[in-house]
Design an enzyme around this catalytic site. Structure first.
Site, mmCIF file in Angstrom:
data_model
loop_
_atom_site.group_PDB
_atom_site.id
_atom_site.type_symbol
_atom_site.label_atom_id
_atom_site.label_comp_id
_atom_site.label_asym_id
_atom_site.label_seq_id
_atom_site.Cartn_x
_atom_site.Cartn_y
_atom_site.Cartn_z
ATOM 1 N N HIS A 76 0.838 -1.198 0.000
ATOM 2 C CA HIS A 76 0.000 0.000 0.000
ATOM 3 C C HIS A 76 0.876 1.252 0.000
ATOM 4 C CE1 HIS A 76 -4.004 -1.562 0.224
ATOM 5 N NE2 HIS A 76 -3.800 -2.249 1.340
ATOM 6 N N CYS B 166 0.119 2.675 -4.602
ATOM 7 C CA CYS B 166 -0.684 3.853 -4.916
ATOM 8 C C CYS B 166 0.080 5.134 -4.564
ATOM 9 C CB CYS B 166 -1.991 3.819 -4.136
ATOM 10 S SG CYS B 166 -3.041 2.382 -4.484
#
Length: 371
Positions: free
Chosen positions: A245, A301
């Site tokens: 992440h 991301c």
């Protein structure tokens, strides 16, 4: 302070540093402090000068090493975790199969089709692959130097120095936001590195995943940065891959144009927090001396500028169409790269030098200033 040594504005800036000087600071500390402050402060003036040569020179002073990062998306975008990467058409043995990150597998697919692409060919292949699979994320290259994108993609520096790699993959097993393909991405990149002359010896490659003995905690990742750069010298080739992440947090020190810090998210983020781009810059990028080459692949991301490098190229449809029509692929100055940050980081580094001596300075990222 000799005005011929530093400009008037640099002299004024120097007084910001005076409280940091201890009573025991010697003359060498004093003059190295002046030199460091002058270099960093002068770098901050480019934004108004528009002098590209000046920008390049000051950026090189701030980040001496050759650092290149491919990210799977822009800062404002997310990067996909794919349930089955078979559609990427990787050759047998290229990875474990199953789930995986879109960026990592688009990269390996491109290099499988063309093992020796130019940088722009590699990014374009990734763009086309991602678009064909209906992903909206745009691959991006950023670097510490303005690069000729028509030169071949490579991960080994000239000079035949040491090769070392840090690979981090986090699936966040049992946590909210659990992923499926990040550990597989690490194994895929590991296979790629072995095919390019890297070794998986513990002295040369460190792997941090949910499955490894050393979990990808915030502490272990930051210690991994220190391990990766320890003893680095000209001719060395370093490699960092992160799959997990990525996020954004409100900028706390006003050094981001969009008021957001990009982050990577360790497995213990609920207790340890996220690792901000400021920390990555300070612990991984700035400590590297000139002549070292670091290649980073960021499959997460909001990763477009997570290393905060001065130059960038976004492989957008418009950029590539211009190149197809005869335009030359050009890197651009990263509008989010604020050289004022170098000033702030330099001040923090000198504080650590005062308390930790030369080793403290090296850990803090002043290897280019305190040799």
């Amino acid at each position: 302070i000799n005005a011929e040594y530093m400009g008037h504005s640099e002299c004024l800036f120097f007084f910001d540093f005076l409280p940091l000087l201890s009573r025991n600071a010697n003359k060498m500390d004093f003059f190295k402090l002046i030199e460091t402050g002058a270099q960093v402060y002068q770098a901050a003036h480019y934004q108004e000068s528009g002098d590209h040569a000046e920008y390049a020179e000051r950026s090189a002073q701030a980040i001496p090493a050759q650092v290149r990062m491919i990210s799977g998306c822009q800062d404002t975008q997310t990067s996909a975790d794919v349930s089955n990467v078979d559609s990427f058409g990787l050759p047998e043995g290229a990875g474990p199969g199953g789930a995986g990150g879109a960026c990592t597998n688009a990269l390996i697919a491109a290099l499988s089709d063309n093992p020796s692409p130019t940088w722009v060919e590699l990014l374009d292949h990734m763009r086309v692959t991602l678009k064909e699979k209906r992903f909206t994320q745009i691959p991006q290259l950023s670097s510490s130097r303005e690069m000729d994108l028509n030169t071949p993609f490579e991960i080994q520096a000239e000079g035949g120095g040491r090769k070392r790699a840090l690979l981090v993959g986090i699936n966040y097993v049992g946590q909210q936001g659990e992923l499926r393909g990040c550990v597989n991405d690490v194994y895929t990149i590991q296979s790629f590195l072995l095919s390019r002359g890297f070794s998986d010896s513990p002295d040369d490659m460190r792997v941090l995943t949910d499955e490894s003995p050393d979990a990808p905690t915030a502490r272990n990742i930051l210690e991994g940065f220190q391990w990766l750069i320890e003893g680095a010298q000209a001719g060395d080739s370093l490699f960092f891959h992160y799959s997990g992440h990525g996020g954004q947090l409100r900028d706390t020190d006003s050094d981001e144009a969009d008021h957001m810090d990009e982050t990577i998210i360790p497995v213990d983020y609920q207790s340890a927090g996220q690792i901000r781009d400021d920390a990555i810059l300070k612990s991984l990028v700035m400590p590297l001396p000139a002549g070292v080459q670091l290649t980073a692949i960021m499959d997460c991301c909001h990763s477009g500028t997570v290393l905060d490098l001065p130059y960038t190229f976004e492989a957008t449809d418009q950029q590539m169409e211009d190149i197809y029509n005869g335009g030359s692929p050009q890197m651009h100055i990263n509008p989010k790269f604020d050289l004022q940050r170098m000033l702030k980081v330099g001040m923090a580094m000198f504080q650590e030098y005062q308390t930790g001596g030369v080793q403290g300075a090296l850990r803090a990222g002043l290897s280019s200033f305190f040799s």
